[in-house]
Enzyme design. Structure first.
Site, PDB file in Angstrom:
ATOM      1  N   ARG A  31      -1.267   8.288  -2.106  1.00 29.15           N
ATOM      2  CA  ARG A  31      -0.679   6.992  -1.732  1.00 29.15           C
ATOM      3  C   ARG A  31      -1.557   6.112  -0.848  1.00 29.15           C
ATOM      4  NH1 ARG A  31       5.545   7.268  -0.063  1.00 29.15           N
ATOM      5  NH2 ARG A  31       4.789   8.600   1.607  1.00 29.15           N
ATOM      6  N   ASP A  32      -2.766   6.556  -0.498  1.00 26.56           N
ATOM      7  CA  ASP A  32      -3.653   5.688   0.290  1.00 26.56           C
ATOM      8  C   ASP A  32      -5.119   5.955  -0.067  1.00 26.56           C
ATOM      9  OD1 ASP A  32      -4.141   3.641   2.112  1.00 26.56           O
ATOM     10  OD2 ASP A  32      -4.446   5.033   3.774  1.00 26.56           O
ATOM     11  N   LEU A  33      -5.394   6.032  -1.362  1.00 22.92           N
ATOM     12  CA  LEU A  33      -6.763   6.261  -1.815  1.00 22.92           C
ATOM     13  C   LEU A  33      -7.586   4.991  -1.633  1.00 22.92           C
ATOM     14  CD1 LEU A  33      -6.172   8.333  -5.070  1.00 22.92           C
ATOM     15  CD2 LEU A  33      -7.392   9.113  -3.023  1.00 22.92           C
ATOM     16  N   THR A  42      -2.666   0.575   2.178  1.00 21.02           N
ATOM     17  CA  THR A  42      -3.712  -0.426   2.354  1.00 21.02           C
ATOM     18  C   THR A  42      -3.585  -1.456   1.240  1.00 21.02           C
ATOM     19  OG1 THR A  42      -5.137   1.299   3.273  1.00 21.02           O
ATOM     20  CG2 THR A  42      -6.194  -0.762   2.619  1.00 21.02           C
TER      21      THR A  42
END
Length: 263
Positions: free
Chosen positions: A41-43, A90
């Protein structure tokens, strides 16, 4: 230990082929996490570090699972990532379903979207949407851009700069050990189909898994036919009709009534 993948590639002036080979390894790593029931969920490049011992092949490491989601529940109640309203993650790398806060619709294809943004950045040196411009907008406008605006083709994004910023385009090409013209030509071909498929708004139209994305990258490297295809005019029209279904139906009814009246 390691350096963000985009910085690692630029510092060593890795060509497009080497970047793709490295990215395929990232897909392998993310597929492993998905098989364990974990969605990142935040690559983003800052969470994909690359380390290389002297004389050895570089190895990417996926880190910071601070807002990762396990099947059925969150792995942690805390996060060090900025939250904007209900937007967790992000913005530049965030999928539409994540921007909308649709927790039940977040699955492995959410990470596929983020991987698509990373790949987009690796091949053309720019993000789909300009970070400063995106973050300068209010929450609702950021949400709208992510959910509604189609990203430009990597070729268009690479070349859409003012003459004053030509040096930046030259810097991007040199960081890939090539010229501006050569990089532009490579981006016009099948290469751009891969990130654009990963970045489709509807999860059903993306790659089904990180593994599928990695396989298509390797198909490109081997000169084989890709799963991804070009976004044709018919395809884009279909998306517009789907997105604006109600107005299209209303307009169709009006036109049919007018035609009926004329007859």
């Amino acid at each position: 230990a390691g350096v963000p993948i985009n910085e690692f590639c630029d510092d060593r002036k890795l060509d497009t082929r080497t970047r793709l080979e490295l990215f395929a390894k990232v897909c392998d790593g993310m597929q492993h996490a998905h098989q364990k029931g974990i969605i990142h969920r935040d690559l983003k490049p800052g969470n994909i570090l690359v380390y290389a011992e002297e004389g050895e092949d570089p190895q990417p490491k996926i880190i910071d699972f601070g807002i990762a989601k396990a099947t059925g529940e969150d792995l942690t109640e805390e996060t060090l990532v900025t939250q904007m309203g209900q937007m967790m993650g992000t913005p530049e790398y965030m999928s539409p379903e994540q921007a909308e806060g649709l927790v039940n619709e977040i699955d492995t294809r959410t990470d596929v979207y983020s991987l698509g943004v990373v790949l987009y950045q690796l091949i053309c040196g720019r993000l789909p949407f300009e970070p400063d411009e995106l973050r300068s907008r209010g929450y609702s406008e950021i949400h709208r851009i992510i959910c509604e605006d189609d990203p430009p083709r990597p070729f268009q994004r690479f070349t859409s700069v003012s003459k004053q910023a030509d040096h930046d385009t030259l810097r991007i090409a040199r960081a890939r050990g090539t010229t501006v013209d050569a990089l532009s030509a490579s981006l016009k071909r099948e290469l751009e189909w891969i990130p654009l498929k990963a970045l489709r708004k509807d999860p059903e139209e993306r790659y089904a898994s990180a593994e599928a994305l990695g396989l298509d990258v390797r198909r490109y490297l081997d000169g084989e036919a890709l799963e991804a295809g070009p976004e044709t005019t018919a395809y884009r029209l279909k998306k517009v009709l789907k997105r604006h279904k109600a107005p299209v139906i209303a307009a169709t009814v009006v036109v049919m009534a007018l035609v009926g009246g004329v007859i």
